[in-house]
Design a protein around this motif. Structure first.
Motif, mmCIF file in Angstrom:
data_model
loop_
_atom_site.group_PDB
_atom_site.id
_atom_site.type_symbol
_atom_site.label_atom_id
_atom_site.label_comp_id
_atom_site.label_asym_id
_atom_site.label_seq_id
_atom_site.Cartn_x
_atom_site.Cartn_y
_atom_site.Cartn_z
ATOM 1 N N ASP A 78 -5.027 -5.427 -2.662
ATOM 2 C CA ASP A 78 -4.140 -6.578 -2.508
ATOM 3 C C ASP A 78 -3.665 -6.587 -1.067
ATOM 4 O OD1 ASP A 78 -2.157 -8.489 -2.505
ATOM 5 O OD2 ASP A 78 -1.476 -8.009 -4.530
ATOM 6 N N LEU A 79 -4.238 -7.485 -0.263
ATOM 7 C CA LEU A 79 -4.000 -7.458 1.175
ATOM 8 C C LEU A 79 -2.534 -7.698 1.508
ATOM 9 C CD1 LEU A 79 -5.111 -7.284 4.029
ATOM 10 C CD2 LEU A 79 -5.667 -9.719 3.893
ATOM 11 N N THR A 80 -1.923 -8.721 0.911
ATOM 12 C CA THR A 80 -0.534 -9.053 1.232
ATOM 13 C C THR A 80 0.406 -7.916 0.851
ATOM 14 O OG1 THR A 80 -1.038 -11.390 0.871
ATOM 15 C CG2 THR A 80 1.279 -10.751 0.893
ATOM 16 N N ALA A 81 0.258 -7.389 -0.369
ATOM 17 C CA ALA A 81 1.132 -6.303 -0.809
ATOM 18 C C ALA A 81 0.900 -5.026 -0.014
ATOM 19 C CB ALA A 81 0.913 -6.041 -2.305
ATOM 20 N N ARG A 374 -25.213 -20.943 1.057
ATOM 21 C CA ARG A 374 -24.156 -20.542 0.138
ATOM 22 C C ARG A 374 -23.603 -19.180 0.531
ATOM 23 N NH1 ARG A 374 -26.121 -20.380 -5.838
ATOM 24 N NH2 ARG A 374 -26.470 -22.587 -5.322
ATOM 25 N N PRO A 375 -22.280 -18.988 0.493
ATOM 26 C CA PRO A 375 -21.729 -17.669 0.837
ATOM 27 C C PRO A 375 -22.295 -16.583 -0.063
ATOM 28 C CG PRO A 375 -19.989 -19.320 0.746
ATOM 29 C CD PRO A 375 -21.237 -19.983 0.220
ATOM 30 N N ALA A 376 -22.641 -15.445 0.554
ATOM 31 C CA ALA A 376 -23.232 -14.322 -0.180
ATOM 32 C C ALA A 376 -22.546 -13.019 0.205
ATOM 33 C CB ALA A 376 -24.728 -14.233 0.094
ATOM 34 N N GLY A 377 -21.220 -13.057 0.332
ATOM 35 C CA GLY A 377 -20.489 -11.845 0.645
ATOM 36 C C GLY A 377 -20.321 -11.644 2.144
ATOM 37 N N VAL A 378 -19.986 -10.425 2.489
ATOM 38 C CA VAL A 378 -19.748 -10.086 3.891
ATOM 39 C C VAL A 378 -20.518 -8.824 4.234
ATOM 40 C CG1 VAL A 378 -17.466 -11.150 3.930
ATOM 41 C CG2 VAL A 378 -17.692 -8.747 3.298
ATOM 42 N N LEU A 379 -20.636 -8.551 5.520
ATOM 43 C CA LEU A 379 -21.239 -7.324 5.986
ATOM 44 C C LEU A 379 -20.571 -6.918 7.295
ATOM 45 C CD1 LEU A 379 -24.664 -7.932 7.681
ATOM 46 C CD2 LEU A 379 -23.206 -9.804 6.987
ATOM 47 N N LEU A 389 -16.583 -14.607 11.808
ATOM 48 C CA LEU A 389 -15.689 -13.529 11.404
ATOM 49 C C LEU A 389 -14.951 -13.915 10.133
ATOM 50 C CD1 LEU A 389 -14.361 -10.783 12.152
ATOM 51 C CD2 LEU A 389 -12.568 -12.122 13.285
ATOM 52 N N ASN A 390 -14.952 -13.019 9.153
ATOM 53 C CA ASN A 390 -14.185 -13.197 7.931
ATOM 54 C C ASN A 390 -12.859 -12.470 8.114
ATOM 55 O OD1 ASN A 390 -13.129 -12.872 5.203
ATOM 56 N ND2 ASN A 390 -15.147 -13.532 4.491
ATOM 57 N N VAL A 391 -11.810 -13.234 8.401
ATOM 58 C CA VAL A 391 -10.516 -12.648 8.760
ATOM 59 C C VAL A 391 -9.918 -11.869 7.594
ATOM 60 C CG1 VAL A 391 -8.188 -13.162 9.586
ATOM 61 C CG2 VAL A 391 -10.133 -14.491 10.435
ATOM 62 N N VAL A 392 -10.007 -12.428 6.392
ATOM 63 C CA VAL A 392 -9.385 -11.776 5.239
ATOM 64 C C VAL A 392 -10.048 -10.429 4.946
ATOM 65 C CG1 VAL A 392 -8.928 -11.990 2.775
ATOM 66 C CG2 VAL A 392 -8.672 -13.973 4.266
ATOM 67 N N ARG A 396 -8.566 -6.738 5.158
ATOM 68 C CA ARG A 396 -8.626 -5.896 3.973
ATOM 69 C C ARG A 396 -9.231 -4.531 4.298
ATOM 70 N NH1 ARG A 396 -8.451 -7.877 -1.102
ATOM 71 N NH2 ARG A 396 -9.054 -9.952 -0.342
ATOM 72 N N THR A 397 -10.225 -4.518 5.184
ATOM 73 C CA THR A 397 -10.843 -3.260 5.581
ATOM 74 C C THR A 397 -9.891 -2.409 6.432
ATOM 75 O OG1 THR A 397 -12.994 -4.348 5.568
ATOM 76 C CG2 THR A 397 -12.845 -2.239 6.710
ATOM 77 N N ALA A 398 -9.116 -3.082 7.275
ATOM 78 C CA ALA A 398 -8.222 -2.344 8.165
ATOM 79 C C ALA A 398 -6.947 -1.887 7.483
ATOM 80 C CB ALA A 398 -7.876 -3.224 9.372
ATOM 81 N N ALA A 399 -6.541 -2.524 6.388
ATOM 82 C CA ALA A 399 -5.243 -2.225 5.768
ATOM 83 C C ALA A 399 -5.074 -0.765 5.360
ATOM 84 C CB ALA A 399 -5.033 -3.162 4.581
ATOM 85 N N PRO A 400 -6.036 -0.112 4.680
ATOM 86 C CA PRO A 400 -5.798 1.277 4.261
ATOM 87 C C PRO A 400 -5.591 2.247 5.421
ATOM 88 C CG PRO A 400 -7.656 0.315 3.076
ATOM 89 C CD PRO A 400 -7.327 -0.613 4.180
ATOM 90 N N TRP A 401 -6.019 1.891 6.622
ATOM 91 C CA TRP A 401 -5.934 2.807 7.767
ATOM 92 C C TRP A 401 -4.658 2.630 8.582
ATOM 93 C CZ3 TRP A 401 -9.627 6.402 7.661
ATOM 94 C CH2 TRP A 401 -10.814 6.099 6.984
ATOM 95 N N GLN A 402 -3.775 1.698 8.200
ATOM 96 C CA GLN A 402 -2.591 1.430 9.006
ATOM 97 C C GLN A 402 -1.642 2.619 9.112
ATOM 98 O OE1 GLN A 402 -2.506 -1.458 10.863
ATOM 99 N NE2 GLN A 402 -4.566 -1.515 9.956
ATOM 100 N N PRO A 403 -1.305 3.333 8.024
ATOM 101 C CA PRO A 403 -0.406 4.489 8.182
ATOM 102 C C PRO A 403 -0.961 5.546 9.146
ATOM 103 C CG PRO A 403 -0.587 3.868 5.881
ATOM 104 C CD PRO A 403 -1.622 3.088 6.602
#
Length: 617
Positions: A78-81, A374-379, A389-392, A396-403
């Motif tokens: 959950d990116l926002t939370a 058609r969108p087929a995910g990200v890489l 660039l898929n900002v979300v 989401r990838t960077a969020a767990p590394w913030q602490p």
């Protein structure tokens, strides 16, 4: 699409469809779900409304689009939370939210096999396992599925693993609006049946009858009889009984077993004949020598000895399977529900699916990558060379590394590094181009050209629907000429074909080399070429433009092998009055299908091309 049914048949089919909705509302995980084959319209909308109204008010009802992402389907970060709390926070996916309820798959015939596999894994395991973005959690969930199949042809169906997990298979296309009345059940009846369901019992002989019926219908999946058993118990609970009866087994057979049938069950007479035939020849050779030696004494002694040890017990045991297991109830219900042309339908469906897996497809093969489609995910990657660039997903990838990054002295609120970048990935269907290579030489050239013109125009009409293109190359005299570059314009095709003269020699090698160059160019552009060669295979002009049948034939074989190396799907149509070995040898060198059509007209060539190459399937 099925034809319209008469009113009585349509009314009976609608009643069974409503019963299927009721059984699904009583036991969603047990029945598995409903595969609803129907184009959008009031009949389908009415069935979906009935299915939803029969469920308790608090039952989850989630609709899943075909473009659903893995994080929304299964759950993830959950990116926002996460950014607010400074630690990874799990977001529940739609499958976990649907516990005890119904999942509606929109346009199920187009769902990706990977997505169908993930849904099937959750159904089999009864839980959603999330192991991504630094999170690991398992959430129990059990639900039913309503797959909305909007396919218009036999080859447009949900993938096999998904269909296998859906209990009931309904077809509403032939039911008129005036025959689709309301529901004969109320929500309180469904609620009472839900409470009664755990106490409903099923005898062993009814369960064995469903298994035997599945085998007789040629169903290889073990899920079908299990789902039929759960449906029979739900039907008994709906009628207020605590014991499964014959009518419950018949209803489960019509809704679950019959739509999956691959063969017509044998009649009791056919089933007994193979058992009696082998017994008679085995006894005959044993009895013939005995009367010659011991005459009637041995036969009389052997006859009473066989029934004596078993007495009446053996007879009861032998009759028990026939009288105790009501397999005839299942078989009679299956035969009554099976259409007369079931075998023909199954064969057509099998051929359509086979052509679908081998042919280029309705609008070409599916390709991944590029900036369109058609969108087929990200890489993982950098936003350059047209990549977006898929900002979300990057956040989401960077969020767990913030602490961890904040402990390194970073003062920014959100720290994003290049290794976090995620770009969008797209998939699109490649363009299919049918390249006609026509032999315009000889006295019969005008006939062949007329056939080619008609075939091109027939296939071109379908290209408007499939968004494919058609090209035409003609060879005669000493060279080959591209008369029609790849196009979908019917006016341009007719204009190019109108003034083509015929006669002269047969520079077959030149025609194949021109086709070779065009197919390579089409492949380089991302298109999928299909090569159709109309010739008698008798070359008599070399690459240099001089005569010499032997040299010309040798060069034609070399050019054919060059076409083979490109891997292009091709077809050789032999238009000679009497097919000779040269045409078949040319097809073998090209790796092409060989089709001798000495008297082919435009429609015959067009039909043969579609059947051999899968175009239009």
């Amino acid at each position: 699409m099925s034809a319209a049914l008469d009113y009585a048949t349509a009314e009976a089919a609608w009643e069974d469809a409503v019963r299927a909705a009721a059984l699904l509302a009583i036991d969603p995980p047990g029945v598995g779900g409903v595969c609803l084959r129907s184009l959008p319209g009031p009949v389908r909308d009415r069935w979906v409304q009935i299915a939803r109204e029969l469920l308790p008010a608090e039952t989850p009802w989630r609709r899943i689009p075909i473009s659903v992402s893995d994080s929304r389907l299964l759950g993830g970060l959950d990116l926002t939370a996460t950014l607010r709390a400074g630690r990874p926070v799990l977001e529940r996916g739609v499958l976990a939210e649907s516990d005890g309820g119904i999942v509606v798959l929109a346009m199920a015939e187009r769902i990706a096999p990977a997505t169908a596999g993930k849904i099937g894994a959750v159904v089999d395991n009864g839980e959603v396992a999330v192991e991504r973005d630094g999170l690991a959690e398992r959430t129990p969930t059990r639900f039913g599925i309503v797959a909305l199949d909007e396919g218009a042809t036999e080859d447009e169906r949900p993938v096999g693993p998904l269909r296998d997990r859906l209990g009931c298979h309904l077809d509403l296309n032939g039911i008129p609006v005036h025959a689709a009345s309301g529901s004969m059940y109320a929500a309180d009846e469904i609620a009472a049946a839900r409470q009664r369901l755990p106490a409903v019992a099923c005898d062993d002989h009814h369960a064995e009858a469903l298994c035997a019926g599945g085998l007789a219908l040629g169903i290889g999946s073990l899920r079908a009889p299990l789902q039929a058993l759960r449906a029979a118990r739900a039907a008994a609970a709906l009628d207020g009984r605590e014991q499964v009866e014959d009518e419950d087994v018949q209803l489960a057979t019509r809704l679950i077993l019959v739509p999956r049938a691959t063969q017509v069950p044998p009649s009791p007479e056919q089933a007994e004949e193979p058992e009696q035939q082998p017994e008679q020849p085995q006894e005959a050779p044993g009895e013939e020598p005995e009367p010659e030696e011991g005459e009637p004494d041995t036969s009389e002694e052997d006859a009473p000895e066989e029934p004596d040890p078993g007495e009446g017990g053996d007879d009861e045991e032998q009759e028990a399977p026939a009288d105790g297991i009501p397999s005839e109830v299942v078989l009679e219900a299956a035969k009554a529900a099976l259409p007369d042309d079931v075998l023909q339908r199954l064969k057509v469906r099998e051929l359509a699916l086979r052509n679908r897996s081998q042919a280029p497809g309705r609008a070409g093969a599916l390709q991944k990558g590029g900036g369109r489609g058609r969108p087929a995910g990200v890489l993982r990657g950098m936003p350059r060379n047209g990549a977006r660039l898929n900002v979300v997903e990057t956040l989401r990838t960077a969020a767990p590394w913030q602490p961890l990054r904040r402990t390194e002295g970073e003062t920014r609120r959100v720290v994003v590094r290049p290794e976090d970048f995620r770009v969008n990935r797209f998939k699109q269907r490649s363009q299919t181009t049918t390249v006609f290579v026509v032999d315009a030489s000889g006295s019969a050239a005008m006939n062949r050209l007329a056939e080619a013109k008609g075939a091109v125009e027939l296939l071109l009409a379908e290209c408007y629907v499939r968004r494919d293109e058609v090209a035409l190359i003609a060879f005669r005299g000493t060279r080959a000429e591209v008369l029609l570059p790849p196009t979908r314009s019917l006016t341009r095709a007719k204009r190019s074909l109108a003034g083509l003269p015929g006669g002269g020699g047969t520079p077959l090698a030149a025609g194949l080399e021109a086709a070779h160059e065009m197919t390579l160019e089409l492949q380089h552009k991302g298109s999928l070429p299909v090569l159709i060669l109309l010739t008698d295979g008798r070359a008599n002009v070399t690459r240099a433009g001089t005569g010499g049948r032997e040299q010309a034939q040798h060069e034609a074989q070399e050019a054919a092998r060059g076409v083979y190396l490109t891997g292009v799907r091709s077809l050789v149509v032999d238009t000679s009055p009497r097919p000779r070995p040269m045409g078949r040898e040319l097809a073998e060198a090209m790796g092409a299908d060989y089709l001798p059509l000495p008297r082919a007209d435009a429609s015959a060539i067009s039909g043969a091309v579609q059947a051999a190459t899968g175009i239009g399937s």
